[in-house]
Write a protein that holds these residues in place. Structure first.
Motif, mmCIF file in Angstrom:
data_model
loop_
_atom_site.group_PDB
_atom_site.id
_atom_site.type_symbol
_atom_site.label_atom_id
_atom_site.label_comp_id
_atom_site.label_asym_id
_atom_site.label_seq_id
_atom_site.Cartn_x
_atom_site.Cartn_y
_atom_site.Cartn_z
ATOM 1 N N ALA A 11 -3.872 58.341 41.811
ATOM 2 C CA ALA A 11 -3.181 59.611 42.040
ATOM 3 C C ALA A 11 -1.703 59.359 42.354
ATOM 4 O O ALA A 11 -0.817 60.044 41.827
ATOM 5 N N LYS A 12 -1.447 58.352 43.190
ATOM 6 C CA LYS A 12 -0.067 58.007 43.548
ATOM 7 C C LYS A 12 0.688 57.477 42.321
ATOM 8 O O LYS A 12 1.827 57.858 42.067
ATOM 9 N N LYS A 14 0.060 58.134 39.176
ATOM 10 C CA LYS A 14 0.296 59.250 38.247
ATOM 11 C C LYS A 14 1.540 60.041 38.657
ATOM 12 O O LYS A 14 2.378 60.368 37.816
ATOM 13 N N THR A 15 1.682 60.305 39.950
ATOM 14 C CA THR A 15 2.856 61.022 40.453
ATOM 15 C C THR A 15 4.124 60.229 40.188
ATOM 16 O O THR A 15 5.120 60.780 39.703
ATOM 17 N N GLN A 16 4.094 58.936 40.487
ATOM 18 C CA GLN A 16 5.271 58.088 40.257
ATOM 19 C C GLN A 16 5.642 58.052 38.784
ATOM 20 O O GLN A 16 6.823 58.149 38.439
ATOM 21 N N ASP A 19 7.227 61.285 37.715
ATOM 22 C CA ASP A 19 8.564 61.481 38.292
ATOM 23 C C ASP A 19 9.627 60.554 37.703
ATOM 24 O O ASP A 19 10.808 60.856 37.758
#
Length: 95
Positions: A11-12, A14-16, A19
């Protein structure tokens, strides 16, 4: 417990990825595997027919091999999907 940690990790990640890149984008995967064994072939099979550029480099003592894979991925979910496939290969360390 481990499953929960990997869900958090993905999840982390994917966010990185969302972004920091404009998709589709080239992504560099890096793995360390034992030189003896089938892991390199198994990793290559995961990236078969993707247009990936795969480079390998043996460690100085020849016990381990680093595998770098540069491949164009369509989105963060596709990147994570490959990591999940590779996670099923025994003895592979993702960097």
């Amino acid at each position: 417990m481990e499953n929960n940690n990997s869900e958090e990790f993905y999840a982390k990640l994917k966010t990185q990825l969302a972004d920091t890149s404009i998709w589709p984008s080239k992504y560099m995967y890096k793995f360390i595997v034992p030189t003896q064994g089938t892991q390199i072939k198994e990793i290559e099979k995961v990236f078969d027919n993707t247009g990936a550029v795969i480079n390998t480099k043996e460690s100085s003592k020849g016990k381990y091999t680093s595998v770098s894979i540069l491949v164009k991925m369509k989105n963060p979910d596709a990147v994570i999907e490959k990591y999940m496939e590779i996670s099923k290969v025994e003895g592979v360390i993702s960097l």
